[in-house]
Design an enzyme around this catalytic site. Structure first.
Site, PDB file in Angstrom:
ATOM      1  N   CYS A 107       6.359   0.571  -1.199  1.00 48.96           N
ATOM      2  CA  CYS A 107       5.891   0.419   0.176  1.00 48.96           C
ATOM      3  C   CYS A 107       4.792  -0.629   0.249  1.00 48.96           C
ATOM      4  O   CYS A 107       3.623  -0.340  -0.031  1.00 48.96           O
ATOM      5  CB  CYS A 107       5.382   1.758   0.716  1.00 48.96           C
ATOM      6  SG  CYS A 107       4.807   1.667   2.436  1.00 48.96           S
ATOM      7  N   CYS A 162       2.051   0.181   2.744  1.00 50.79           N
ATOM      8  CA  CYS A 162       1.084   1.177   2.268  1.00 50.79           C
ATOM      9  C   CYS A 162       0.102   0.580   1.268  1.00 50.79           C
ATOM     10  O   CYS A 162      -1.097   0.880   1.292  1.00 50.79           O
ATOM     11  CB  CYS A 162       1.818   2.339   1.593  1.00 50.79           C
ATOM     12  SG  CYS A 162       3.164   3.065   2.545  1.00 50.79           S
ATOM     13  N   ASP A 163       0.613  -0.256   0.359  1.00 47.95           N
ATOM     14  CA  ASP A 163      -0.171  -0.635  -0.816  1.00 47.95           C
ATOM     15  C   ASP A 163      -0.533  -2.113  -0.909  1.00 47.95           C
ATOM     16  O   ASP A 163      -1.282  -2.503  -1.808  1.00 47.95           O
ATOM     17  CB  ASP A 163       0.605  -0.247  -2.081  1.00 47.95           C
ATOM     18  CG  ASP A 163       0.854   1.247  -2.163  1.00 47.95           C
ATOM     19  OD1 ASP A 163      -0.003   2.009  -1.680  1.00 47.95           O
ATOM     20  OD2 ASP A 163       1.897   1.649  -2.705  1.00 47.95           O
TER      21      ASP A 163
END
Length: 307
Positions: free
Chosen positions: A134, A137-138
């Site tokens: 992701c 997300c990261d």
């Protein structure tokens, strides 16, 4: 056989939020949470994009807090898998792997989707330590770093383009010499000066030290040559598989196996609702999953009022 007003199948942000709203509405929900309570967020480290946590929060802690909040209002949990679901008539009937049977007036499906990985030996152990599925997300954690993305479809192109907002260089490793992504997505990647392609190749080994991933080994599928490349992160862009195998023929699924919902979280079967990544192949975020869990619970409550 036990009967419930509402059974929620699956946990994670969507299932937990649905449980929170349903329990506060006195629906006394039962959550059958599967083998991985909390879903994908339990395999992540810091979560910095969930509102209300200015310093961030660890994924497992966020999921534990969500579950604890539902327990406060009386949600009941069963750690098991649903193996069969009869959607042909109400009340619906379902069976779990340990032989228990339940009937329910309404059902919320929140079984999520699982990111596809390469199947390398140390891959899962390095999730959150240099391996990710992701970028949204990261990606922030890879500012001015060199990262690699695996894949050749739209998912890989989206991940790679997003990562260029932070990373100094993004390499896309693809098994062929042409992409499967849509033409606009391909062109966007080709035009991005930070993106470089590694064609006809696969990642055959992830190399790590105590701090996490520091290199990968890439094999050229035409020549067999293997090279080691230093990197700070490896992102999987090979898609997600919705956890809907047990729902085939039960509710309408799209060509990729995601549950089809309309304007509301209603499925093709009245009284059955879906939320989270199991019906969302686009956003795939904890906050959007939580929001859809809220909507599914409200729809279930109103369905029960009307029926």
């Amino acid at each position: 056989m036990s009967h419930r007003k509402l059974i929620i199948i699956g946990s994670g942000p969507a299932g937990y939020t649905a449980a929170l709203y349903a329990s506060r509405a006195d629906l006394k929900p039962l959550v059958i949470e599967g083998h991985e309570p909390g879903g994908q967020l339990t395999t992540t480290t810091e979560v910095d994009n969930f509102p209300g946590f200015p310093e961030g929060i660890m994924g497992p802690e966020l999921m534990a807090n969500m579950k604890k909040q539902t327990l406060r209002f009386g949600t009941e949990y069963l750690t098991s898998l649903v193996t069969d679901l009869d959607t042909s008539k109400r009340p619906f009937t379902l069976k779990t792997e340990n032989g228990q049977e339940f009937t329910a007036d309404t059902i919320i499906l929140a079984t999520g989707a699982s990111a596809k990985y390469l199947g390398l030996p140390n891959e899962k152990a390095l999730i959150g330590r240099g391996v990710s599925a992701c970028a949204t997300c990261d990606g922030f954690f890879y500012r001015d770093r060199v990262v690699y993305v695996v894949g050749g479809g739209d998912t890989a192109m989206e991940e790679a383009n997003f990562l260029t907002k932070f990373a100094s260089k993004v390499y896309i490793v693809h098994r062929r010499d042409t992409l499967r992504a849509s033409k606009p997505m391909q062109q966007k990647a080709f035009d991005n000066p930070k993106i470089e392609f590694v064609w006809d190749s696969e990642v055959c080994e992830i190399i790590a030290n105590d701090a996490g991933v520091n290199a990968i080994k890439i094999r050229n599928l035409k020549t067999g040559e293997e090279t080691v490349r230093e990197t700070d992160g490896l992102f999987m862009g090979i898609g997600h598989k919705p956890n809907t195998d047990f729902l085939k023929g039960k509710v309408e699924l799209d060509e990729h196996g995601f549950i089809v919902t309309g304007k509301h979280p209603d499925t093709s079967v009245p009284g059955i609702f879906a939320c989270g990544d199991v019906q969302d192949s686009y956003y795939r975020q904890a906050i959007s999953a939580a929001g859809s869990g809220c909507m599914a619970a409200i729809r279930a409550e109103r369905f029960l009022e009307d029926n």
